[in-house]
Design an enzyme around this catalytic site. Sequence first.
Site, PDB file in Angstrom:
ATOM      1  N   HIS A  39       7.569 -18.078   7.116  1.00  0.00           N
ATOM      2  CA  HIS A  39       8.808 -18.731   6.653  1.00  0.00           C
ATOM      3  C   HIS A  39       8.522 -20.188   6.276  1.00  0.00           C
ATOM      4  O   HIS A  39       9.337 -21.072   6.493  1.00  0.00           O
ATOM      5  CB  HIS A  39       9.929 -18.617   7.701  1.00  0.00           C
ATOM      6  CG  HIS A  39      10.412 -17.205   7.845  1.00  0.00           C
ATOM      7  ND1 HIS A  39      11.321 -16.641   6.994  1.00  0.00           N
ATOM      8  CD2 HIS A  39      10.050 -16.226   8.709  1.00  0.00           C
ATOM      9  CE1 HIS A  39      11.535 -15.375   7.340  1.00  0.00           C
ATOM     10  NE2 HIS A  39      10.762 -15.098   8.379  1.00  0.00           N
ATOM     11  N   GLY A 134       8.636  -1.331   3.845  1.00  0.00           N
ATOM     12  CA  GLY A 134       9.522  -1.871   4.879  1.00  0.00           C
ATOM     13  C   GLY A 134       8.799  -2.333   6.133  1.00  0.00           C
ATOM     14  O   GLY A 134       9.431  -2.625   7.143  1.00  0.00           O
ATOM     15  N   SER A 139       4.933  -4.345   0.214  1.00  0.00           N
ATOM     16  CA  SER A 139       4.851  -3.271  -0.782  1.00  0.00           C
ATOM     17  C   SER A 139       5.553  -3.706  -2.062  1.00  0.00           C
ATOM     18  O   SER A 139       5.104  -3.373  -3.164  1.00  0.00           O
ATOM     19  CB  SER A 139       5.462  -1.980  -0.241  1.00  0.00           C
ATOM     20  OG  SER A 139       6.792  -2.203   0.145  1.00  0.00           O
ATOM     21  N   SER A 140       6.638  -4.486  -1.939  1.00  0.00           N
ATOM     22  CA  SER A 140       7.372  -4.907  -3.154  1.00  0.00           C
ATOM     23  C   SER A 140       6.537  -5.847  -3.995  1.00  0.00           C
ATOM     24  O   SER A 140       6.543  -5.751  -5.224  1.00  0.00           O
ATOM     25  CB  SER A 140       8.634  -5.697  -2.827  1.00  0.00           C
ATOM     26  OG  SER A 140       9.363  -5.125  -1.862  1.00  0.00           O
ATOM     27  N   ASP A 184       3.830 -13.836  -1.042  1.00  0.00           N
ATOM     28  CA  ASP A 184       3.386 -12.441  -1.119  1.00  0.00           C
ATOM     29  C   ASP A 184       2.788 -12.143  -2.487  1.00  0.00           C
ATOM     30  O   ASP A 184       1.758 -11.469  -2.600  1.00  0.00           O
ATOM     31  CB  ASP A 184       4.563 -11.488  -0.864  1.00  0.00           C
ATOM     32  CG  ASP A 184       5.275 -11.797   0.432  1.00  0.00           C
ATOM     33  OD1 ASP A 184       4.687 -12.505   1.266  1.00  0.00           O
ATOM     34  OD2 ASP A 184       6.414 -11.342   0.607  1.00  0.00           O
TER      35      ASP A 184
HETATM   36  C1  GLA Z   1       8.785 -12.389   3.178  1.00  0.00           C
HETATM   37  C2  GLA Z   1       8.960 -13.174   1.883  1.00  0.00           C
HETATM   38  C3  GLA Z   1       7.905 -14.281   1.775  1.00  0.00           C
HETATM   39  C4  GLA Z   1       7.882 -15.142   3.031  1.00  0.00           C
HETATM   40  C5  GLA Z   1       7.817 -14.265   4.290  1.00  0.00           C
HETATM   41  C6  GLA Z   1       7.975 -15.063   5.546  1.00  0.00           C
HETATM   42  O1  GLA Z   1       7.581 -11.688   3.159  1.00  0.00           O
HETATM   43  O2  GLA Z   1       8.859 -12.310   0.779  1.00  0.00           O
HETATM   44  O3  GLA Z   1       8.150 -15.050   0.625  1.00  0.00           O
HETATM   45  O4  GLA Z   1       8.967 -16.013   3.051  1.00  0.00           O
HETATM   46  O5  GLA Z   1       8.810 -13.253   4.293  1.00  0.00           O
HETATM   47  O6  GLA Z   1       6.893 -15.902   5.729  1.00  0.00           O
END
Ligand code: GLA
Length: 395
Positions: A39, A134, A139-140, A184
Amino acid sequence: MNRRDRLIARARQGFRLAYGAEPTRFFAAPGRVNLIGEHVDYNDGYVLPCAIDREAIVALGPPDKDAPVPRFEAVALDMGDMASARDAFNLDGPILPGENNWQNHVRGVVQALGSAGYRVKPARIAIAGDVPIGAGLSSSAAFGVAVALACSEHSGLSLGPEKLAKVAQIAENDFVGCACGIMDQMASAASVADHALLLDCRTLQTMPIPIHDSLAVTVIDTGLRRDLTESAFNQRRAECEAVAKHFGVQALRDLDPDTLVAAEGDLDPVLYARARHVISEMERVEPVAVALATGDTAALAVLLAEAHTSLSEDFGVSLPAIDQLAGLVREALGDQGGVRLTGAGFGGCLVAVAKREANGAIDDAVARYNRTTSGLPASAETFKPIGGAAPIVLG
Ligand code: GLA
């Protein structure tokens, strides 16, 4: 047949069944596990994810030659039956969101490319993947980056990892409705094999950090899933932005830790705790990168334990069962390595970075947890850090 060859075969077969034709090219993009910096991406800080050997594969072929207007067609092989998992849209006008989430990763990517001035050529694609859905392993992002890469290469755009990541993020933000950061997609697009990726989420500069030979990255799927991930995630992001606004800074990255502590009395206690997580997490990223490169498992044990507690107590994204499982693994590892919740939270996975020979201890702790839980069993798997998105050259 290895894991990737099986996926390619499934994508090829799905393409044939859907369109009665042969695909001509294949593209791959991996999922990721985040080692530290949770986060933190949407607060503009540094994060340290690594890509894992689980991927989304796109099989691509020429468009239906009888289509009256330029069209893009997609079939997602892991998203229900063939009928609900198909989509088609015209490329000669604005592209609107579709009914299913997966469609919006495709539509959103093509629209984002168009808005950035790139013309996507008509095509048909089939997407298959083996990143668990999930579980917090992105995966997205793998799906979005694989589609972005396929569109880019097919249309002769040759976009680099940063552009691909951005386009996939815009699709997720604007079409899917998740206010995710860039971590990600960058991990999926820009990772280097056998390394974690130190990423500055403000400038998008990256530095591959070698993972010491003695270490293994193990993902422990808690088996717990929560539906409200997106709304709770968007709420956490809004809370962080509210604190940044309170202090008049662009993002929490710009907030001096002492300024936060001095203002404790003026801030809502929940907002204070959220910011304390982000600020303390940002301070853990560099030492974890050093410990990862040098194989310092005693340091990893301490830093990842702190990170878990911070996510659980200050950021409020853990669950009692996850804390219990993390506690059992932590005890079993001692100073052989560290463990913490990874990804957005509210269920999903723990990540352990530990000495290779400590894998047995992790398995024992997971087995002990499974004897006490009435829910789905947890399971541990060690992943290989692989390179980011790339066209597949078939041998
Ligand atoms: C998800 C979001 C990322 C990041 C994480 C937490 O994976 O897609 O952008 O904020 O949560 O670190």
